[in-house]
Design a protein around this motif. Sequence first.
Motif, PDB file in Angstrom:
ATOM      1  N   ASP A  76     -15.668 -78.400  14.725  1.00 25.01           N
ATOM      2  CA  ASP A  76     -16.487 -78.374  13.562  1.00 25.01           C
ATOM      3  C   ASP A  76     -16.709 -77.024  13.166  1.00 25.01           C
ATOM      4  OD1 ASP A  76     -16.460 -80.974  13.309  1.00 25.01           O
ATOM      5  OD2 ASP A  76     -18.513 -81.493  13.705  1.00 25.01           O
ATOM      6  N   THR A  77     -16.884 -75.891  14.041  1.00 31.37           N
ATOM      7  CA  THR A  77     -17.173 -74.727  13.820  1.00 31.37           C
ATOM      8  C   THR A  77     -16.300 -73.671  14.183  1.00 31.37           C
ATOM      9  OG1 THR A  77     -19.509 -75.308  14.289  1.00 31.37           O
ATOM     10  CG2 THR A  77     -19.109 -72.973  14.028  1.00 31.37           C
ATOM     11  N   LYS A  99     -17.876 -77.124   9.521  1.00 28.78           N
ATOM     12  CA  LYS A  99     -17.693 -78.661   8.740  1.00 28.78           C
ATOM     13  C   LYS A  99     -19.367 -78.907   8.057  1.00 28.78           C
ATOM     14  CE  LYS A  99     -14.122 -81.481  10.051  1.00 28.78           C
ATOM     15  NZ  LYS A  99     -13.635 -81.938  11.194  1.00 28.78           N
ATOM     16  N   ASN A 100     -19.227 -79.697   6.834  1.00 29.62           N
ATOM     17  CA  ASN A 100     -20.439 -79.861   6.356  1.00 29.62           C
ATOM     18  C   ASN A 100     -20.522 -81.502   6.004  1.00 29.62           C
ATOM     19  OD1 ASN A 100     -19.085 -80.359   3.599  1.00 29.62           O
ATOM     20  ND2 ASN A 100     -19.339 -78.180   3.316  1.00 29.62           N
ATOM     21  N   GLY A 125     -17.936 -83.580   3.833  1.00 32.26           N
ATOM     22  CA  GLY A 125     -16.719 -83.820   4.317  1.00 32.26           C
ATOM     23  C   GLY A 125     -15.830 -82.786   3.836  1.00 32.26           C
ATOM     24  N   ALA A 126     -16.433 -81.584   3.701  1.00 32.20           N
ATOM     25  CA  ALA A 126     -15.685 -80.269   3.303  1.00 32.20           C
ATOM     26  C   ALA A 126     -16.271 -79.243   4.255  1.00 32.20           C
ATOM     27  CB  ALA A 126     -15.785 -79.662   1.878  1.00 32.20           C
ATOM     28  N   TRP A 127     -15.858 -77.805   3.791  1.00 33.23           N
ATOM     29  CA  TRP A 127     -16.487 -76.997   4.861  1.00 33.23           C
ATOM     30  C   TRP A 127     -17.472 -76.008   3.922  1.00 33.23           C
ATOM     31  CZ3 TRP A 127     -14.626 -76.913   9.785  1.00 33.23           C
ATOM     32  CH2 TRP A 127     -13.387 -77.605  10.001  1.00 33.23           C
ATOM     33  N   THR A 128     -18.236 -75.320   4.732  1.00 38.74           N
ATOM     34  CA  THR A 128     -18.958 -74.345   4.419  1.00 38.74           C
ATOM     35  C   THR A 128     -18.660 -72.868   4.883  1.00 38.74           C
ATOM     36  OG1 THR A 128     -21.113 -75.731   3.985  1.00 38.74           O
ATOM     37  CG2 THR A 128     -21.303 -73.253   4.455  1.00 38.74           C
ATOM     38  N   LEU A 170      -7.275 -72.554   6.872  1.00 35.04           N
ATOM     39  CA  LEU A 170      -6.978 -74.082   6.827  1.00 35.04           C
ATOM     40  C   LEU A 170      -5.915 -74.572   6.672  1.00 35.04           C
ATOM     41  CD1 LEU A 170     -10.375 -74.760   4.875  1.00 35.04           C
ATOM     42  CD2 LEU A 170     -10.037 -75.518   7.287  1.00 35.04           C
ATOM     43  N   ASN A 213      -3.798 -76.688   9.624  1.00 32.24           N
ATOM     44  CA  ASN A 213      -3.402 -78.054   9.412  1.00 32.24           C
ATOM     45  C   ASN A 213      -2.119 -78.010   9.959  1.00 32.24           C
ATOM     46  OD1 ASN A 213      -5.199 -79.735   8.622  1.00 32.24           O
ATOM     47  ND2 ASN A 213      -4.954 -79.435   6.315  1.00 32.24           N
ATOM     48  N   THR A 270      -3.938 -81.596  14.239  1.00 33.01           N
ATOM     49  CA  THR A 270      -4.990 -81.407  13.470  1.00 33.01           C
ATOM     50  C   THR A 270      -4.728 -81.632  12.013  1.00 33.01           C
ATOM     51  OG1 THR A 270      -4.251 -78.968  13.126  1.00 33.01           O
ATOM     52  CG2 THR A 270      -5.780 -79.377  14.664  1.00 33.01           C
ATOM     53  N   VAL A 287      -7.164 -81.426   8.645  1.00 32.70           N
ATOM     54  CA  VAL A 287      -8.752 -81.238   8.363  1.00 32.70           C
ATOM     55  C   VAL A 287      -8.702 -81.158   6.876  1.00 32.70           C
ATOM     56  CG1 VAL A 287      -9.450 -79.969  10.638  1.00 32.70           C
ATOM     57  CG2 VAL A 287      -8.328 -78.795   8.765  1.00 32.70           C
TER      58      VAL A 287
END
Length: 363
Positions: free
Chosen positions: A69-70, A89-90, A93-96, A139, A143, A148, A150
Motif C-alpha cells: 500500500d505504500t 493507496k487511498n 481506490g486510487a493513490w495519493t 505505476l 503493473n 501485480t 494496481v
Amino acid sequence: MPLTRHAQFQLLFPDEPAFRWNQIESSFFSSAKNWSEVTAIPSAMRERLSPIPWMSVELVQMQVSKNGDTHKALLEVDGGKEIETVLMKNPRGAWTICVSSQVGCAMRCGFCATGKMGLTRSLISDEIVDQYRFWGDYLLTYNLQPKTFVPLRISNIVFMGMGEPLANYEAVKESLNTLLAHTDLGKTRITVSTVGVLPRLEQILTDQDWPHVRLAVSLHSAIAQTRKQIVPTSYDDFLPKLEDWAKRYLTKFGNRRHHLTFEYVMLKDVNDTPAHAKALALFVNRIGHVRVNLIPYNLTGVEFECSEDSAIKQFLAALEDRHVTTTRRRTMGSDIAAACGQLRDRYKTRDLATCESPATSST
Ligand code: SAH
C-alpha cells in the motif's frame, strides 16, 4: 540551481508564441517517453530541445511496504541531491502522492527527520512536477510485474514531503498551476502543508495566480510556549496572528468544500494533555471552518516520545466534545519509515524504530 525547462525553452526560442510551450508541457503528461516522441512540434525544434532533460528526477532507491500500500522513493535531482516522495493507496481506490518541495528544510522542527538535515536548496517547479510524473511512470511499469495489478490513477497530491512549501513559494505555485493545467486533479485534491510562514500566507490572500488548493497548517500546539518548544521558528504572537489570518482567509475563500486543516503531531506529555486539547478546541472554535488532523508521531530521535494510543483517543474525544471536526491520520508504511526525511536519513545513517504497532496503525 538548474534552469526550468520553460526558461531553457525561452532561451532557445525567444520568439515562439505562448501556445508552443503549452503544447510541449502537455507532452510531459502524455504517453511520450522522450523528446523524439513529441510529434506535435517540428522535428528541427525537437532536436534543439533534446539536450533539455526529459525528466529531472532519477530513482536511487525504492521501498515497498509488505502489504503493497505504500511505496517510497528516494530520488536524485541535479547530480546527487536527494529527495523523497511517497505513493500511498487511498480510500478512493486510487493513490495519493506525497511530494517534496525542498532538498532538506530550514525550519528545524525537533521531531522531523528533514528538520535535522538543514536546507540544501529549494526545488525548481519541474522537480516538484516530475515527482508526479515519476509515479505515473512507476505505476505503469509496476503493473507489468508478475502478480501485480494496481490502479493507475493518482487522485490526490499532498505537499508533505521534505521541505517547507511556502519557503519556496514561486516554484510551488508554478508546480501547482502546471499540475492543475495538465492533469485531471482539481483544487480540492491537492493539499499544501505549511509550518505557517505568515508573510506568504498573507500573500496567498491577494495573489491572483495562487490556485486555491487546500491548505494545512502544522499547528502542533495552541499554547505559545509549547509550540515554540516543538517548532523553533514559532514566536510569541504567532498564534493570534495565525488566528487573524485564518479568519480573513476563510471569509474570503471558505465554503462548504473549502476549509482549513490544522495538523497536530501527538508528542507524549508535550502537547497531548487535556489542557492542550482544551486550548486547541478554543483556538479552533474562535476561527470556525477548521478541521484538526491528529498525526501519530513517527519516531525520529530521542527528544520526543510518541503519545500513548489512549492519550490520542482521549485527546480526540476532548476535541469532539467541543465540536471540533477531528481525524486521526492513518499511519501508512511504518515498516518502511515513511515519515518525511526518514528514508534518506535511514539510507544514509542508521536504522529507525517506529512506535506504532501494526495493530494500531490503520485507525
Ligand atoms: N514543512 C511542512 C511539511 C512538513 S511534512 C509543514 O511543516 O507542514 C507534513 C506534516 O508531517 C507536518 O505537519 C509535519 O509536522 C509532520 N511530520 C514531520 N515529521 C513527522 C514525524 N516524524 N512524525 C509525525 N509527523 C511528522
